[in-house]
Design an enzyme around this catalytic site. Sequence first.
Site, PDB file in Angstrom:
ATOM      1  N   ASN A   9       0.873  -1.180   0.000  1.00 37.82           N
ATOM      2  CA  ASN A   9       0.000   0.000   0.000  1.00 37.82           C
ATOM      3  C   ASN A   9       0.910   1.228   0.000  1.00 37.82           C
ATOM      4  OD1 ASN A   9      -1.803   2.043   0.501  1.00 37.82           O
ATOM      5  ND2 ASN A   9      -2.326   1.379   2.585  1.00 37.82           N
ATOM      6  N   TRP A  10       1.047   1.824  -1.172  1.00 43.88           N
ATOM      7  CA  TRP A  10       2.000   2.941  -1.296  1.00 43.88           C
ATOM      8  C   TRP A  10       1.495   4.225  -0.643  1.00 43.88           C
ATOM      9  CZ3 TRP A  10       4.306   2.877  -6.989  1.00 43.88           C
ATOM     10  CH2 TRP A  10       4.901   1.628  -7.218  1.00 43.88           C
ATOM     11  N   LYS A  11       0.217   4.251  -0.333  1.00 45.65           N
ATOM     12  CA  LYS A  11      -0.402   5.471   0.230  1.00 45.65           C
ATOM     13  C   LYS A  11      -0.127   6.665  -0.689  1.00 45.65           C
ATOM     14  CE  LYS A  11      -0.235   3.339   4.713  1.00 45.65           C
ATOM     15  NZ  LYS A  11      -0.206   3.482   6.158  1.00 45.65           N
ATOM     16  N   HIS A 103      -9.589   1.350   4.669  1.00 39.98           N
ATOM     17  CA  HIS A 103      -8.322   1.532   5.392  1.00 39.98           C
ATOM     18  C   HIS A 103      -8.566   2.490   6.560  1.00 39.98           C
ATOM     19  CE1 HIS A 103      -4.266   2.750   6.383  1.00 39.98           C
ATOM     20  NE2 HIS A 103      -3.869   1.632   5.819  1.00 39.98           N
ATOM     21  N   GLU A 105      -6.966   4.885   7.663  1.00 38.38           N
ATOM     22  CA  GLU A 105      -6.744   6.309   7.352  1.00 38.38           C
ATOM     23  C   GLU A 105      -7.971   6.901   6.660  1.00 38.38           C
ATOM     24  OE1 GLU A 105      -2.958   5.779   5.398  1.00 38.38           O
ATOM     25  OE2 GLU A 105      -2.105   5.216   7.333  1.00 38.38           O
ATOM     26  N   GLU A 175      -5.612  -4.733  10.560  1.00 32.97           N
ATOM     27  CA  GLU A 175      -4.583  -3.712  10.781  1.00 32.97           C
ATOM     28  C   GLU A 175      -4.903  -2.954  12.065  1.00 32.97           C
ATOM     29  OE1 GLU A 175      -2.488  -2.544   6.898  1.00 32.97           O
ATOM     30  OE2 GLU A 175      -4.285  -1.339   7.037  1.00 32.97           O
ATOM     31  N   GLY A 181       2.256   2.432  10.834  1.00 32.69           N
ATOM     32  CA  GLY A 181       3.231   3.511  10.680  1.00 32.69           C
ATOM     33  C   GLY A 181       3.881   3.942  11.983  1.00 32.69           C
ATOM     34  N   SER A 220       3.208  -1.931  10.437  1.00 34.84           N
ATOM     35  CA  SER A 220       4.651  -1.987  10.702  1.00 34.84           C
ATOM     36  C   SER A 220       5.277  -3.355  10.424  1.00 34.84           C
ATOM     37  CB  SER A 220       4.965  -1.529  12.132  1.00 34.84           C
ATOM     38  OG  SER A 220       4.553  -0.182  12.313  1.00 34.84           O
ATOM     39  N   GLY A 241       2.770  -1.088   4.313  1.00 36.32           N
ATOM     40  CA  GLY A 241       2.813   0.337   3.984  1.00 36.32           C
ATOM     41  C   GLY A 241       4.244   0.769   3.721  1.00 36.32           C
ATOM     42  N   GLY A 242       4.856   1.395   4.727  1.00 38.57           N
ATOM     43  CA  GLY A 242       6.192   1.969   4.594  1.00 38.57           C
ATOM     44  C   GLY A 242       7.209   1.067   3.905  1.00 38.57           C
TER      45      GLY A 242
HETATM   46  P1  PGA Z   1       2.710   0.419   7.680  1.00 39.64           P
HETATM   47  O1  PGA Z   1       1.239   0.618   7.009  1.00 39.64           O
HETATM   48  O2  PGA Z   1       3.241  -0.883   7.149  1.00 39.64           O
HETATM   49  O3  PGA Z   1       3.493   1.605   7.216  1.00 39.64           O
HETATM   50  O4  PGA Z   1       2.498   0.386   9.144  1.00 39.64           O
HETATM   51  C1  PGA Z   1       0.371  -0.461   6.826  1.00 39.64           C
HETATM   52  C2  PGA Z   1      -0.918   0.039   6.242  1.00 39.64           C
HETATM   53  O5  PGA Z   1      -1.388   1.108   6.635  1.00 39.64           O
HETATM   54  O6  PGA Z   1      -1.506  -0.610   5.348  1.00 39.64           O
END
Ligand code: PGA
Length: 257
Positions: A9-11, A103, A105, A175, A181, A220, A241-242
């Site tokens: 997930n590149w966001k 998600h 967010e 999640e 994050g 994470s 994500g990251g």
């Molecule tokens: P993260 O994000 O790996 O940076 O914690 C995961 C996500 O939000 O899908």
Amino acid sequence: MRTPLIAGNWKMNGSFEDTNVLLASIEDGLERRAEAAEGKARKVDVLVCPPFVYLETAARAIEDSDIALGAQSVSAEKPGAFTGEICSHMLKDLTCSYVIVGHSERRQLYGETDTTVGKKFKAAAEAGLKPILCVGESLEEREAGKAIDVIKRQIDAVMDIACEKCFENAVIAYEPVWAIGTGETATPEQAQEIHAEIRQMIAARSGKIAKKIRILYGGSVKPANAADIFAMEDIDGGLIGGASLKAEDFLAIIDAA
Ligand code: PGA
């Protein structure tokens, strides 16, 4: 046997150049991995979810590979007067096969409710996309002992709106909001406990779907913790994500699956 899925997930990150460079490195790494394993590596499905504007670039970059393409969100509506929105059939035009819905967010920062998420999930599934439904509790909810209740509410809301068939190709991503994050990860045991509960929730509606649905862990995930997390029985891969923005890390996480 469920094939693990590793989804990036590149966001809201990247550029045209970053998209091409990152995907070329991932493709290259996957090819080398396949050669080194001489056909003996466990099959892992790999997915990338870039921002909308880079989907077409990404689609071209991965067209000769096995990497799948997905979007990070989708409208619940059919084409029409919905300024700024992108609907399922547009994502299909862009060769997307997956889409992330709900998600945390989107829920926290853009006011998506359980009902909105349910409608998006239904629209995506009915259009033939594979929805990845994100669920998870906040730190406050976990500390209050409400993690399972929150996740059940999130899943029930979608089940009430979308039919059983909509779950056939769906994926669920657990999640925990406190792990996204933040560098904090659920322990493999904490994650497994929730994943098993989620599978039970699905089984209450359909035993067949519960057995085959992939439940990813997200929050994470890094090369250093991925193998322990993926070793758990009900964890079928990760939503990353990251670490999905660095080819080396993403490839190491794929290896861990
Ligand atoms: P993260 O994000 O790996 O940076 O914690 C995961 C996500 O939000 O899908």
